[in-house]
Motif scaffolding. Structure first.
Motif, PDB file in Angstrom:
ATOM      1  N   VAL A   1     -27.683 -31.582  -9.636  1.00 25.00           N
ATOM      2  CA  VAL A   1     -28.673 -32.535 -10.134  1.00 25.00           C
ATOM      3  C   VAL A   1     -28.963 -33.632  -9.112  1.00 25.00           C
ATOM      4  CG1 VAL A   1     -29.076 -34.269 -11.923  1.00 25.00           C
ATOM      5  CG2 VAL A   1     -28.136 -32.060 -12.534  1.00 25.00           C
ATOM      6  N   ALA A   2     -28.032 -33.889  -8.228  1.00 24.18           N
ATOM      7  CA  ALA A   2     -28.173 -35.000  -7.274  1.00 24.18           C
ATOM      8  C   ALA A   2     -29.483 -34.971  -6.492  1.00 24.18           C
ATOM      9  CB  ALA A   2     -26.974 -35.037  -6.333  1.00 24.18           C
ATOM     10  N   PRO A   3     -29.923 -33.829  -5.959  1.00 24.80           N
ATOM     11  CA  PRO A   3     -31.191 -33.841  -5.213  1.00 24.80           C
ATOM     12  C   PRO A   3     -32.377 -34.287  -6.070  1.00 24.80           C
ATOM     13  CG  PRO A   3     -29.992 -31.801  -4.790  1.00 24.80           C
ATOM     14  CD  PRO A   3     -29.263 -32.526  -5.877  1.00 24.80           C
ATOM     15  N   PHE A   4     -32.389 -33.906  -7.334  1.00 19.12           N
ATOM     16  CA  PHE A   4     -33.491 -34.315  -8.207  1.00 19.12           C
ATOM     17  C   PHE A   4     -33.452 -35.819  -8.467  1.00 19.12           C
ATOM     18  CE2 PHE A   4     -32.672 -29.843  -9.412  1.00 19.12           C
ATOM     19  CZ  PHE A   4     -33.876 -29.314  -8.977  1.00 19.12           C
ATOM     20  N   ILE A   5     -32.255 -36.345  -8.623  1.00 20.32           N
ATOM     21  CA  ILE A   5     -32.122 -37.795  -8.826  1.00 20.32           C
ATOM     22  C   ILE A   5     -32.627 -38.535  -7.596  1.00 20.32           C
ATOM     23  CG2 ILE A   5     -30.450 -39.679  -9.111  1.00 20.32           C
ATOM     24  CD1 ILE A   5     -28.802 -37.740 -10.850  1.00 20.32           C
ATOM     25  N   LEU A   6     -32.249 -38.042  -6.434  1.00 17.91           N
ATOM     26  CA  LEU A   6     -32.705 -38.684  -5.198  1.00 17.91           C
ATOM     27  C   LEU A   6     -34.222 -38.555  -5.043  1.00 17.91           C
ATOM     28  CD1 LEU A   6     -29.893 -37.597  -2.714  1.00 17.91           C
ATOM     29  CD2 LEU A   6     -30.274 -39.852  -3.726  1.00 17.91           C
ATOM     30  N   GLU A   7     -34.768 -37.459  -5.528  1.00 20.53           N
ATOM     31  CA  GLU A   7     -36.212 -37.259  -5.442  1.00 20.53           C
ATOM     32  C   GLU A   7     -36.969 -38.199  -6.377  1.00 20.53           C
ATOM     33  OE1 GLU A   7     -39.120 -33.548  -6.450  1.00 20.53           O
ATOM     34  OE2 GLU A   7     -37.246 -33.092  -5.393  1.00 20.53           O
ATOM     35  N   VAL A   8     -36.396 -38.496  -7.542  1.00 20.60           N
ATOM     36  CA  VAL A   8     -37.051 -39.327  -8.549  1.00 20.60           C
ATOM     37  C   VAL A   8     -36.766 -40.813  -8.333  1.00 20.60           C
ATOM     38  CG1 VAL A   8     -37.115 -39.807 -11.032  1.00 20.60           C
ATOM     39  CG2 VAL A   8     -37.016 -37.458 -10.223  1.00 20.60           C
ATOM     40  N   ALA A   9     -35.708 -41.136  -7.631  1.00 26.38           N
ATOM     41  CA  ALA A   9     -35.287 -42.526  -7.459  1.00 26.38           C
ATOM     42  C   ALA A   9     -36.391 -43.441  -6.936  1.00 26.38           C
ATOM     43  CB  ALA A   9     -34.053 -42.600  -6.558  1.00 26.38           C
ATOM     44  N   PRO A  10     -37.176 -43.035  -5.933  1.00 20.98           N
ATOM     45  CA  PRO A  10     -38.234 -43.948  -5.460  1.00 20.98           C
ATOM     46  C   PRO A  10     -39.236 -44.307  -6.559  1.00 20.98           C
ATOM     47  CG  PRO A  10     -37.895 -42.180  -3.875  1.00 20.98           C
ATOM     48  CD  PRO A  10     -37.077 -41.840  -5.088  1.00 20.98           C
ATOM     49  N   PHE A  11     -39.561 -43.357  -7.418  1.00 28.18           N
ATOM     50  CA  PHE A  11     -40.502 -43.630  -8.500  1.00 28.18           C
ATOM     51  C   PHE A  11     -39.900 -44.590  -9.521  1.00 28.18           C
ATOM     52  CE2 PHE A  11     -41.557 -39.318  -6.999  1.00 28.18           C
ATOM     53  CZ  PHE A  11     -42.815 -39.588  -6.477  1.00 28.18           C
ATOM     54  N   ILE A  12     -38.612 -44.422  -9.791  1.00 25.77           N
ATOM     55  CA  ILE A  12     -37.934 -45.327 -10.725  1.00 25.77           C
ATOM     56  C   ILE A  12     -37.936 -46.747 -10.156  1.00 25.77           C
ATOM     57  CG2 ILE A  12     -35.695 -45.894 -11.764  1.00 25.77           C
ATOM     58  CD1 ILE A  12     -35.194 -42.852 -11.917  1.00 25.77           C
TER      59      ILE A  12
END
Length: 88
Positions: free
Chosen positions: A53-64
């Motif tokens: 799941v970590a790559p998806f979290i890193l991918e979404v983090a900028p939007f958050i």
């Protein structure tokens, strides 16, 4: 003579009972070991899922991070009585 044979049989049965109890203890120990292994496997599975799941979290983090200030402002407005219409 019959009484002696019966006593010997009783002793043999008691020995068998002791052996069965020892076997039961061994099986319980094995069960505990298997449960520990199961816990270790569950922890490993949890770690693997986090890595997946970590790559998806890193991918979404900028939007958050981009949306966070707006969300914080909205929460602040909702706590001010003038904006909520609720008097304290």
């Amino acid at each position: 003579m019959l009484e002696v044979d019966l006593l010997r049989l009783e002793v043999d049965l008691l020995r068998l009972d002791v052996d069965l109890l020892r076997l039961n203890v061994d099986l319980l120990r094995l069960n505990v070991d298997l449960l520990r292994l199961d816990v270790d496997l569950l922890r490993l599975n949890d770690d693997l899922l986090r890595l997946e799941v970590a790559p998806f979290i890193l991918e979404v983090a900028p939007f958050i991070l981009e949306v966070a200030p707006f969300s914080l402002n909205q929460q602040i407005y909702l706590t001010i009585p003038e904006f909520t219409g609720v008097s304290v």
